[in-house]
Scaffold this motif. Structure first.
Motif, PDB file in Angstrom:
ATOM      1  N   TRP A  41     -77.077 -13.081   9.289  1.00 47.14           N
ATOM      2  CA  TRP A  41     -75.742 -12.491   9.481  1.00 47.14           C
ATOM      3  C   TRP A  41     -75.340 -12.534  10.959  1.00 47.14           C
ATOM      4  N   ARG A  45     -72.297 -14.642  12.590  1.00 46.33           N
ATOM      5  CA  ARG A  45     -71.180 -13.983  13.281  1.00 46.33           C
ATOM      6  C   ARG A  45     -71.165 -14.260  14.770  1.00 46.33           C
ATOM      7  N   ARG A  47     -72.314 -12.534  17.051  1.00 47.75           N
ATOM      8  CA  ARG A  47     -72.000 -11.349  17.841  1.00 47.75           C
ATOM      9  C   ARG A  47     -72.913 -10.223  17.361  1.00 47.75           C
ATOM     10  N   ASN A  49     -73.381  -6.416  17.025  1.00 45.92           N
ATOM     11  CA  ASN A  49     -72.591  -5.205  17.234  1.00 45.92           C
ATOM     12  C   ASN A  49     -73.435  -4.099  17.847  1.00 45.92           C
TER      13      ASN A  49
END
Lengths: 125, 235
Positions: A41, A45, A47, A49
């Motif tokens: 994931w 993405r 990125r 979080n």
């Protein structure tokens, strides 16, 4: 709150891992499947979080403490494996010596030399 | 009085307090001893826990049952290992070829050597299963152990010894083979010595540390995916 939100993310990924492992009856643990799913994931993405980063920074240093209750058990199985301790110790010590030797040899064989590129370019230039 | 003793021993809070106290004590002593790589904090903590269980006449099975809710955190903490792996992706992308060659071979041999030696010396399948994940980081190894059915305690003890031996052998063999590439030493420490190797690698520098974490994670993932399959085929 950031910590809790990140923790919830980790739990959700572990649950996803649980679901996939059970549905496909894979021979891996739920948590490892969760790790792989979270990694996929993140890579997709591109990125990280902040809440997931916060929760993982909080949890990873706890790993040593979390496995300690299991480690303690070794003192209570000494009798159970009586007669096998020579084999166990030799396997661990000699086996580790051999695997370290092989890894270093393999890595030296396959790893490009550190900063070799800049060296040769320097010499050629 | 004995009723109070019994009800305290039955409390998950006492089990958790005992665990935290022993671990913090272990870390404290480890620092005092000058951070010796042959005696990691978790080993000192385990000895302290075992001693307190004995002093309190606390059965190990009861302690394990009461502390289970705390060790549940191992699950999310394992999932969290995806984060440092993601953060080191540039190392993986830059060196994917040598990594792809080395990790599967090195990880497979780490398990094979130990299992083979123990098997030749006549160890039973239960012992072999406990030794196979010896180079894998503990949270992942516990998952493997569940799959292939070894003794959890023996496996964790073996993990600890393997970690300590790896740090000793990597420094010895690096001198002997005249290797001083920090990436290589770090990688070898992580692949063979899991978290204990990483601690040593970070003493060599941040590059060695990053490569050690990478080696540990990839070995863990590779072994966790493959070992149960191999075990099922031959078991």
């Amino acid at each position: 709150m950031k910590l809790l939100r990140g923790f919830l993310w980790l739990l959700v990924f572990q649950l996803f891992g649980h679901a996939i492992v059970e549905l496909l009856s894979l021979p891996v643990s739920h948590a490892l499947a969760g790790l792989l799913l979270l990694l996929t994931w993140l890579l997709a993405r591109r990125r990280l979080n902040e809440s997931v980063a916060t929760a993982s920074q909080a949890l990873i240093p706890l790993l040593a403490m979390l496995i300690m209750p299991g480690v303690v058990g070794v003192f209570f199985v000494i009798d159970e494996f009586a007669g096998h301790w020579t084999a166990i110790m030799l396997a661990l010590v000699v086996g580790t010596f051999l695997s370290v030797l092989t890894t270093l040899w393999l890595m030296r064989r396959f790893m490009p030399r550190e900063a070799t590129d800049s060296d040769t370019r320097g010499r050629q230039g | 009085m004995s009723e109070l003793h019994a009800s305290l021993l039955d409390s998950p809070i006492l089990a958790a307090a005992l665990t935290l106290a022993a671990y913090l004590g272990g870390v404290r002593l480890f620092e005092r001893l000058g951070r010796p790589s042959w005696c990691p904090a978790v080993l000192i903590g385990a000895v302290l826990t075992a001693a307190s269980l004995w002093l309190l006449r606390y059965e190990y099975v009861d302690y394990r049952r009461n502390v289970a809710w705390l060790t549940l955190l191992l699950g999310p903490a394992t999932v969290a290992l995806a984060v440092p792996l993601y953060q080191q992706r540039h190392h993986i992308f830059a060196l994917w070829r040598p990594i792809l060659c080395c990790v599967p071979l090195a990880a497979a041999l780490a398990a094979l050597y130990a299992v083979l030696i123990a098997w030749l010396l006549g160890a039973p399948p239960m012992v072999l299963a406990s030794l196979a994940p010896k180079s894998v980081t503990a949270p992942i190894a516990m998952g493997i152990n569940e799959q292939i059915g070894g003794s959890l305690s023996l496996m964790l003890g073996g993990l600890l010894i393997t970690g300590v031996m790896s740090t000793i052998f990597v420094s010895l063999l690096a001198k002997w083979l005249r290797i001083d590439d920090k990436r290589l030493l770090g990688f070898a420490l992580g692949v063979n010595g899991h978290a204990i190797g990483i601690v040593r690698a970070f003493e060599l520098g941040p590059t060695a540390g990053a490569f050690a974490s990478l080696g540990m994670s990839l070995t863990g993932i590779f072994t966790a995916v493959l070992l149960p399959l191999v075990w099922r085929l031959f078991g």
